[in-house]
Design an enzyme around this catalytic site. Sequence first.
Site, PDB file in Angstrom:
ATOM      1  N   TYR A 114       4.072   4.479  38.333  1.00 18.02           N
ATOM      2  CA  TYR A 114       3.730   3.281  37.875  1.00 18.02           C
ATOM      3  C   TYR A 114       4.434   3.241  36.366  1.00 18.02           C
ATOM      4  O   TYR A 114       4.430   3.823  35.320  1.00 18.02           O
ATOM      5  CB  TYR A 114       2.351   3.570  37.145  1.00 18.02           C
ATOM      6  CG  TYR A 114       1.672   2.484  36.528  1.00 18.02           C
ATOM      7  CD1 TYR A 114       1.913   1.120  36.966  1.00 18.02           C
ATOM      8  CD2 TYR A 114       0.760   2.562  35.522  1.00 18.02           C
ATOM      9  CE1 TYR A 114       1.347  -0.031  36.540  1.00 18.02           C
ATOM     10  CE2 TYR A 114       0.253   1.574  34.795  1.00 18.02           C
ATOM     11  CZ  TYR A 114       0.589   0.171  35.168  1.00 18.02           C
ATOM     12  OH  TYR A 114      -0.270  -0.730  34.397  1.00 18.02           O
ATOM     13  N   ASP A 153      -5.635  -7.210  41.674  1.00 20.69           N
ATOM     14  CA  ASP A 153      -4.826  -8.275  41.544  1.00 20.69           C
ATOM     15  C   ASP A 153      -3.426  -7.917  42.273  1.00 20.69           C
ATOM     16  O   ASP A 153      -2.477  -8.832  42.162  1.00 20.69           O
ATOM     17  CB  ASP A 153      -4.654  -8.581  40.033  1.00 20.69           C
ATOM     18  CG  ASP A 153      -4.294  -7.231  39.230  1.00 20.69           C
ATOM     19  OD1 ASP A 153      -4.152  -6.062  39.809  1.00 20.69           O
ATOM     20  OD2 ASP A 153      -3.919  -7.370  38.025  1.00 20.69           O
ATOM     21  N   ASN A 175       6.785  -2.988  37.660  1.00 19.70           N
ATOM     22  CA  ASN A 175       6.532  -3.885  36.835  1.00 19.70           C
ATOM     23  C   ASN A 175       7.915  -4.818  36.441  1.00 19.70           C
ATOM     24  O   ASN A 175       8.329  -4.967  35.112  1.00 19.70           O
ATOM     25  CB  ASN A 175       5.999  -3.308  35.425  1.00 19.70           C
ATOM     26  CG  ASN A 175       4.587  -3.166  35.346  1.00 19.70           C
ATOM     27  OD1 ASN A 175       4.031  -4.507  35.679  1.00 19.70           O
ATOM     28  ND2 ASN A 175       3.999  -2.272  35.038  1.00 19.70           N
ATOM     29  N   GLU A 191      -2.256   3.392  38.443  1.00 21.03           N
ATOM     30  CA  GLU A 191      -3.246   2.724  37.531  1.00 21.03           C
ATOM     31  C   GLU A 191      -4.800   2.945  38.032  1.00 21.03           C
ATOM     32  O   GLU A 191      -5.494   1.946  37.832  1.00 21.03           O
ATOM     33  CB  GLU A 191      -3.142   1.091  37.292  1.00 21.03           C
ATOM     34  CG  GLU A 191      -3.529   0.609  36.055  1.00 21.03           C
ATOM     35  CD  GLU A 191      -3.340  -0.976  35.642  1.00 21.03           C
ATOM     36  OE1 GLU A 191      -3.516  -1.169  34.643  1.00 21.03           O
ATOM     37  OE2 GLU A 191      -2.808  -1.430  36.583  1.00 21.03           O
ATOM     38  N   ASP A 202       4.162   0.125  41.558  1.00 21.94           N
ATOM     39  CA  ASP A 202       4.433  -1.013  40.686  1.00 21.94           C
ATOM     40  C   ASP A 202       5.658  -0.784  39.412  1.00 21.94           C
ATOM     41  O   ASP A 202       5.144   0.024  38.678  1.00 21.94           O
ATOM     42  CB  ASP A 202       2.966  -1.195  39.744  1.00 21.94           C
ATOM     43  CG  ASP A 202       2.912  -2.297  39.095  1.00 21.94           C
ATOM     44  OD1 ASP A 202       4.025  -3.149  38.856  1.00 21.94           O
ATOM     45  OD2 ASP A 202       1.721  -2.635  38.366  1.00 21.94           O
TER      46      ASP A 202
END
Length: 561
Positions: free
Chosen positions: A403, A549, A445, A272, A443
């Site tokens: 990602y 984050d 998700n 990202e 990531d």
Amino acid sequence: MFSFTSTIRKVLLIRSLLVSTRTAAFPSNRDFIRGSPHLPHRSAFFTCTTRSNNQLRIGGQPRDHQYQALFKLDILFNTMPPKRAASKMSAAAAAHDVSNDDTDESKTKSLKGSAQESKAAATEEKEPKTKKKAATKKKASPKKKVVKGAESPSDGDEKPKAKKKASPKKRKTKSTTSDTEDDESTTKATKKKAKASPTKKAKAATDHQRWTERMPLTRLWNPETAMTSKGSYTFTVISWNVAGLRAFIKKHPDALANLAERYQADVICLQEHKLQEVHLDDPKLKIREHFEEKLSGFESHWSYSTTKKGYSGTAMFIRKRGGGGGDGDGASKKGKKQAKLGAFFTSKNKEDGEATKGDSIGDIPVSNLQPLNVMTELGLPKHDGEGRTVTAEFPLFCLTNVYVPNSGQKLDRLGYRTEEWDKDFLDKMQQLEKGKPVIWLGDLNVAHNEKDTWNEGAKHLAKSAGTTAEERSSFDRQLGAGFVDAFRHLHQDAMGHYSYWSQRAGNREPNKGLRLDYFICSKDLMEDSNGQKVVVRDSYMVPDELGSDHCPIVLEIEIMK
């Protein structure tokens, strides 16, 4: 009838008598006859007029129209001789004086009496007021009485006066009202308890976990001891979702360089980054210059989102070794294009082998640490437009930085993610695994189970991206195809180790997070058998590293001779 001369005589006689004897013909103003200043003219002229009550009024015309003496006509006007009349007039005047004195005394007495009566009336009027005030003062509350008794030392020893007992009727009414109020309160309380008890039981039964404690995690591998004792090399891979590289560089310009030095990283994978290809050479942003300065020992490979600007994007930084190298951002300086997926199944070129021949780190040839090919696409047009993968083929394994698409706040991409992306990506990884072991990382998700979620069981998780049943079951299918979650495999009972925290909710400090970042490895890489040259030794998070984050995650791979 009498003549005018006789009347004049009588008037003069009366005047002389009044002046000489100082009678009280004019008691309030005895100088009236002599010429009082109250008269408009200082003269002795008198007017005699009669009134309806048969009385004679003598005097001038005073300003205030108050006449001082009244005489009866039968005394003033008679036919007797002057001497006899004078004697009678003197007797009458004396009697008049006495009567006047009596009237004055009676008047004074009456005035005094009236004054006394007015005073008495005033006192009587004041007395009820004072009585009322005293009554109001007497009607003070019992609390004040008790306070006054406590404050005054003289009343301290005296017992407080007992209150008047209420009538039995009042007692009955008070007791009945209090009993009814108590009954109502008890019934309400019992109703509340009766109502609350099943809900509380239901809540207790369905209440979600709240796990924020980060359990101690023991490091399973020491690269230095492995190098000295076994002559092996620890290949370290770091993955980090930076959530926008431009802001990340401004706020934390040295974060990646410090991380690489701290863990002696061989590969750094970013997700990202949200950049376009033009941003790297933008003179204002100076992103390429930044990495050439901070990560000068690494070559970079970028994948961009072409369907949507400022979205997604992945990058991979690989440490330079010996004779290899070159910038891999789309096209190398030598003009070589990055390989497609089909190039991963070709043999290693000779130039790379000759360049690294004779070079080694310990007992490990450097050639085993250099990538053979780097690919920035999956080879699937419907997925490649979002720049979600960078894959590097090494001699002993394949490494894919990914990602995974987010299902969205309204889960509008849930079907695309689980039915299309997950299946197509799994197919590609299985194709790569046919040639050599595979590691995909980044990531993903998805929070796989209750150990990867701080509030497992919360109602909103079933409808939140990353924790839906569809995403978890799709991830289960990927793991069931022969792949292993490295962290969970090595630390099966670890709790509280998360890689993502909501910044809006301020969840990082209390450790209310999710584990969304993974290293997924082929089963062969997790087995330490004889003749195995590559083994995954440890995996962990770095929660103290700030800048996003997400936090970085680390994978340590032992490469043996």
